[in-house]
Write an enzyme that holds these catalytic residues in place. Structure first.
Site, short mmCIF file in Angstrom:
data_model
loop_
_atom_site.label_atom_id
_atom_site.label_comp_id
_atom_site.label_asym_id
_atom_site.label_seq_id
_atom_site.Cartn_x
_atom_site.Cartn_y
_atom_site.Cartn_z
N LYS A 174 56.31 40.57 46.05
CA LYS A 174 55.44 39.67 46.82
C LYS A 174 55.46 39.97 48.32
CE LYS A 174 58.70 35.85 47.49
NZ LYS A 174 58.80 35.97 48.95
N THR A 175 56.63 40.38 48.84
CA THR A 175 56.72 40.68 50.27
C THR A 175 55.82 41.85 50.62
OG1 THR A 175 59.01 39.92 50.25
CG2 THR A 175 58.31 41.21 52.16
N ASP B 260 54.35 32.14 52.90
CA ASP B 260 55.30 32.67 51.93
C ASP B 260 56.11 31.51 51.34
OD1 ASP B 260 56.78 34.46 50.46
OD2 ASP B 260 58.04 35.11 52.11
N GLU B 261 56.61 31.68 50.13
CA GLU B 261 57.46 30.68 49.46
C GLU B 261 56.80 29.28 49.51
OE1 GLU B 261 59.83 31.77 47.82
OE2 GLU B 261 60.93 33.37 48.84
N GLN C 78 60.77 29.31 40.90
CA GLN C 78 61.85 29.47 41.87
C GLN C 78 61.84 28.35 42.90
OE1 GLN C 78 62.91 33.61 43.06
NE2 GLN C 78 61.00 34.17 42.04
N ARG D 198 68.57 37.52 39.72
CA ARG D 198 69.14 38.29 40.85
C ARG D 198 69.70 39.62 40.34
NH1 ARG D 198 66.10 36.86 43.83
NH2 ARG D 198 65.27 35.79 42.02
#
Length: 779
Positions: free
Chosen positions: A36-37, A228-229, A259, A617
């Site tokens: 996504k970044t 973002d987020e 998340q 993770r």
């Protein structure tokens, strides 16, 4: 443009689609590890390549680190000078910048001060004192937390006094003057030309709502907005973004409902769930290919998160190799769990030639780090605690240890100054300064000065003299108890009698609860130490033995400046990070999911999302560990595996230890032993076939094994048989579950009193009673 085409070629089809959409609202649902970044970065670069002025782009992130990394990537594509023109940063930093330009409209100077949490708490504490309020009722941290929640919910002072329900709720909580404190706090901040962190959001909302010309100015300025987020935004942040994007509606939000793990900070998952209702013709893109993890990890995580009812439709997949199965390990105790993690890391490093930095240990609460730290130190494995201090360096732990240091050595002035007025007992800094001056003059310790107050004119009043005398008497009573009590019993008494435990019990804030859990964990470690000392000859589990053990541990714990260390952190802190090998420890009911987060379905679903974050993770291998028993306030309490383990499809799991029987979650409401066993012979008409008298029923072998594990004196000790250890000779190589590997350097005694003196590689020389020693002979 050629350079832009080169970068676009690096994206897969799903990533490229949202980058190429220039205008209109769009939502990118980005699964874990899906890049996504990169999408956000390339979208900004693409907008600029299409002629959008960098001054017209606003990019909001949740961390400065994320903003910095994105800006660096963009600079490589479009050039450093253009990248500098972007309005890119955290919500608080961007809105503080806007408020600096517009502060005069709200009556603030442009150079207003920003108060941090401690500044706010100090001011609130001063207001409570000035108003003569009971500080045990109006705890300044709780008041600050309450005011913070008001501001994030856009409840101004005026809105508070116009809301009878809020006023009544505070009155019911025995805080009828909460509104008065809120009013005074806001007035004092305004008078001082200061805003706190929450004001940066509240005042931006006020600015955009009260001054239409300001709103229009920034709507025209920020024609393209990226967030973002987005699943982590709270109500106040949501309203600002909505207002700024309302005119052009060129808004791109990126996030993952799976998340969303910050509800305790006010994050509202409904912001992302309802995004399509807030804007017309929203284009939805899904990034479902995971580039990070193996197929087994990705699909195992999917089988868990699909149990949540509140979720957006997506199926995360990966083209990566299958990889290893999720390894599940059951330990008898939390100390054994720590030893398993340390041994497993060591073995993986040796077998696969790995660095320490490729491993991470994740836990639900900070207090769990103690057992893992102890085990890693014993194995000489360096580690780093992220987002917190090493266990023995935490303030509340150092406070308790300072009391214990004073018991052993009342001349320890660092320890005395630390705790003489902690918890507060009315011995102020002026008194401490006088004691220090006199002690230096007579070349005596402060404690000796307190012991001789009637012979020294310290120029203090009778009340202070009594408080000093009470403190001295308390320490001396601890010293008397130390002559007969073990380390755990004494420390538990000290924690209660000193008032430290009561202080955190009354606190009630998340920080206070965490500190109380840490003290509980210290006591658990001491209980474990005392139990372990029972097998060491001439040891009694005393305080001095424990403090020596801690002193050695904390020496090894110092930061060596190495980067190659095992990462240890809470799962909340791990979000956005990735590691080849991940150990998720404490996978037990009431721990993870947390007992405090299972009151409603939404709370349980957030805990499940937290587990999803933890599992994703891992790049190559994930371990889930749990303990059958943990010390809770010095008592061994049975644990049961987390429901999240059961929710993973069995085909993705490899049990390293035999799994517990199904239906393990049932617990009887009372102790069934009180009923005894049914004597079925009373119902038989015929006599037994043999003429032998009936024998008592043999105990369950599994139960007996557990008893032997916890109490070595019952039955044969764990490890080698009594005969084997009785034949032990000087020079033999042995391994012990706590002390590691060592060599026998001496034998004395006979029969049950036979002892072995062993030099351990990491634990020095120990003398063990062989009938109790948990030893394996390895050579």
């Amino acid at each position: 443009m050629e350079q832009m085409d080169k970068y676009l070629a690096e994206l897969n089809e799903a990533q490229r689609a949202p980058v190429l959409q220039v205008d209109g609202p769009l939502m990118v649902i980005a699964g874990a590890g899906s890049g996504k970044t990169r999408v956000l970065t390339y979208r900004i670069a693409y907008l600029m390549s299409k002629g959008v002025d960098s001054f017209n782009i606003l990019s909001l992130t949740f961390t400065n680190k994320a903003a910095r990394e994105m800006k660096e990537r963009i600079a490589k594509i479009v050039g450093n000078s253009e990248a500098k023109n972007l309005w890119m940063g955290t919500f608080h930093s961007i809105f503080a910048k806007i408020l600096r330009f517009e502060a005069d409209k709200l009556g603030y100077p442009s150079n207003f001060t920003i108060y941090d949490t401690q500044d706010s708490q100090r001011l609130i504490n001063a207001i409570i004192k000035e108003k003569g309020l009971d500080k045990d009722v109006y705890k300044y941290k709780q008041v600050q937390s309450r005011i913070s929640s008001f501001k994030n919910s856009l409840i101004t002072v005026r809105a508070y006094f116009n809301n009878p329900e809020l006023i009544e709720a505070d009155a019911m909580a025995k805080k009828p003057r909460m509104g008065e404190i809120y009013q005074e706090y806001c007035d004092r901040c305004f008078k001082a030309g200061a805003m706190d962190f929450d004001d940066l959001l509240l005042k931006t909302n006020e600015l955009l709502n009260r001054f239409p010309e300001v709103l229009q100015k920034y709507q025209n300025r920020f024609r393209y907005i990226l967030v973002d987020e987005y699943q982590d935004t709270n109500h106040s942040q949501y309203l600002i973004v909505k207002a700024l994007s309302d005119k052009f509606q060129n808004i791109c939000v990126v996030g993952d409902d799976a998340q969303s793990i910050y509800a305790f900070r006010g994050a509202n998952i409904n912001n992302i769930m309802n995004f399509q209702k807030d804007y017309d013709n929203v284009q939805v893109y899904r990034l479902e290919q995971n580039y990070r993890s193996t197929r087994n990890i990705v699909e195992a995580a999917n089988t868990v998160i699909e149990k949540n009812k509140t979720r957006l439709d997506k199926v995360v997949w990966t083209a990566n190799d299958d990889g290893g199965l999720i390894k599940v390990h059951r330990s008898h105790t939390d100390a054994e769990e720590g030893r398993f993690v340390a041994s497993s890391i060591f073995e993986n490093e040796m077998q696969h030639q790995l660095n320490h930095g490729q491993f991470a240990v994740l836990y639900r609460t900070n207090s769990q780090s103690r057992a893992i730290e102890d085990a890693l130190r014993k194995r000489d494995i360096p580690y780093r605690i992220y987002g917190g201090l090493s266990f023995y360096q935490r303030k509340e732990i150092k406070d308790v240890l300072s009391y214990l240091r004073l018991i052993l050595n009342p001349k320890d002035e660092e320890a005395l100054v630390r705790v003489i007025n902690y918890p507060a007992r009315g011995i102020g800094q002026t008194t401490i300064d006088k004691l220090t001056v006199v002690a230096n003059h007579y070349k005596r310790s402060i404690f000796e000065v307190i012991e001789n107050l009637d012979r020294i004119d310290l120029k203090i009043n009778g009340g202070t003299r009594r408080k000093l005398d009470d403190f001295m008497t308390m320490i001396k009573s601890f010293q008397v108890m130390n002559e007969s009590a073990d380390a755990f019993t004494l420390a538990e008494h000290v924690a209660k009698k000193s008032g430290i435990l009561n202080l955190f019990k009354k606190d009630g804030t998340p920080e206070g609860i965490a500190r109380m859990e840490n003290i509980e964990e210290l006591l658990n470690g001491m209980k474990d130490f005392v139990e372990g000392q029972k097998e060491v000859a001439d040891a009694r589990g005393s305080l001095s033995e424990f403090m020596e053990d801690v002193a050695l541990a904390t020496d090894l714990d110092k930061d060596t400046g190495e980067d190659d260390r095992v990462a240890m952190m809470t799962i909340h802190l791990a979000k956005g990070l990735e590691f080849p090998y991940v150990y998720i420890v404490g996978m037990e009911e009431d721990l993870f999911p947390s007992a405090m987060s299972m009151n409603t379905r939404s709370e349980l679903e957030e805990e499940r999302r937290l587990f999803y974050v933890a599992l994703t993770r891992a790049e190559k291998q994930a371990y889930l560990t749990f303990a059958e028993s943990r010390y809770r306030w010095g008592k061994l309490v049975d644990g049961e595996p987390s429901r999240f383990i059961e929710e993973i499809d069995e085909k993705y799991i490899e049990h390293l230890t035999p799994p517990m029987k199904s239906g393990y979650r049932f617990k009887p409401l009372m102790d069934t032993d009180i009923f005894g066993d049914v004597d079925k012979s009373k119902f038989r008409q015929s006599k037994p076939v043999s003429g032998k008298p009936p024998t008592h029923q043999q105990p369950n072998p599994e139960k007996l094994r557990k008893l032997r594990k916890l109490k070595p004196e019952i039955g044969t000790p764990k490890g080698n048989s009594t005969a084997a250890t009785q034949d032990l000779e000087v020079g033999a190589k042995v391994e012990h579950s706590r002390f590691g590997r060592g060599e026998v350097i001496g034998i004395d005694g006979v029969g049950n009193d036979r002892k072995a003196e062993i030099r351990f590689q990491n634990g020095g020389i120990k003398k063990l009673l062989l009938r109790f020693a948990k030893l394996d002979i390895i050579g």
